[in-house]
Design an enzyme around this catalytic site. Structure first.
Site, PDB file in Angstrom:
ATOM      1  CB  SER A  21      71.477  75.671  35.313  1.00 38.73           C
ATOM      2  OG  SER A  21      70.456  76.318  36.028  1.00 38.73           O
ATOM      3  CG  ASN A  22      67.422  78.506  33.137  1.00 37.54           C
ATOM      4  OD1 ASN A  22      67.206  79.443  33.904  1.00 37.54           O
ATOM      5  ND2 ASN A  22      66.747  77.361  33.211  1.00 37.54           N
TER       6      ASN A  22
END
Ligand code: PMT
Length: 205
Positions: A21-22
């Site tokens: 993810s980020n």
């Protein structure tokens, strides 16, 4: 107007306990949704997993992965007068997600990643006349060049360019807007609520 806004990150499953993810917090997209509601528009907010509350009055659709976001955006985009893609959608996902927890092995691990669909590029290809398509570009280098390149490549009307250090996961943001005509509008550093209001004022005017 009916405005479709995306926000937050996506999560791409590696196994039942791990994902890619980020750092997107969802704040910029949620601020845009609030600003659009305040201006009297009808808002559909498609959100990746975030820990903030959605603005009251928005039709909230929660998604996890880039594939789920793509499906939801493509379902709702045809009825939207404007689409604002603020989400930080993963460009790659594990090619072979596992249903059981991956066991640790000696040595390094190589994870094969495959491309996700570029949702905005798909919308750009199927844009109906009069529909406004607004993208975001988060860059660490060559902000203007990369943003304008995305504006053209994805057939957008506007792109909101922000430096990763200014806007990713932060409370404030500094955005420069580029229009397909070549017009450039520099917005000042400010709280995301103020930046969102200024973005909407410019792109919907
Ligand atoms: O959530 P916050 O913490 O408030 O942070 C806000 C933000 C920095 C995430 C936001 O302002 C922002 O810049 N969002 C876009 C981030 C990004 O990943 O941009 P990109 O340059 O990778 O993608 C360009 C555009 O294509 C974006 O509009 C993105 O939504 C879209 N995209 C990207 C990949 C993909 N597979 N499909 C897409 O539609």
């Amino acid at each position: 107007m009916k405005i479709l806004i995306t926000a937050g990150p996506t999560r791409e499953k590696i196994d039942p306990v791990r994902f890619i993810s980020n750092h997107s917090s969802g704040r910029m997209g949620y601020a845009l949704a609030q600003a659009a509601l305040d201006a009297g528009h009808k808002v559909t907010l498609i959100s990746g997993p975030v820990s903030i509350s959605a603005p009251e009055g928005a039709d909230l659709i929660n998604v996890i992965s880039a594939a789920e976001m793509a499906e939801s955006v493509k379902k709702h985009a045809p009825e939207a007068h404007a689409v604002i893609m603020c989400a930080a959608v993963a460009d790659y996902r594990p090619a072979h997600p596992l249903d059981s927890k991956m066991k640790k092995q000696s040595g390094n691990l190589v994870l094969e990643l495959e491309r996700t669909e570029d949702i905005l590029a798909t919308l750009g290809k199927n844009k109906r006349p009069g529909q406004l398509l607004i993208g975001f570009a988060a860059e660490t280098d060559d902000l203007e060049k990369n943003a304008v390149d995305k504006l053209r490549r994805k057939n957008l009307d506007w792109i909101a360019a922000n430096a990763v250090s200014d806007g990713f996961g932060t409370l404030t943001n500094r955005v420069t807007l580029f229009h397909r005509s070549g017009k450039k509008t520099v917005l000042p550093l400010g709280r995301k609520s103020d930046v969102a209001r200024d973005i909407l004022k410019e792109v919907l005017s």
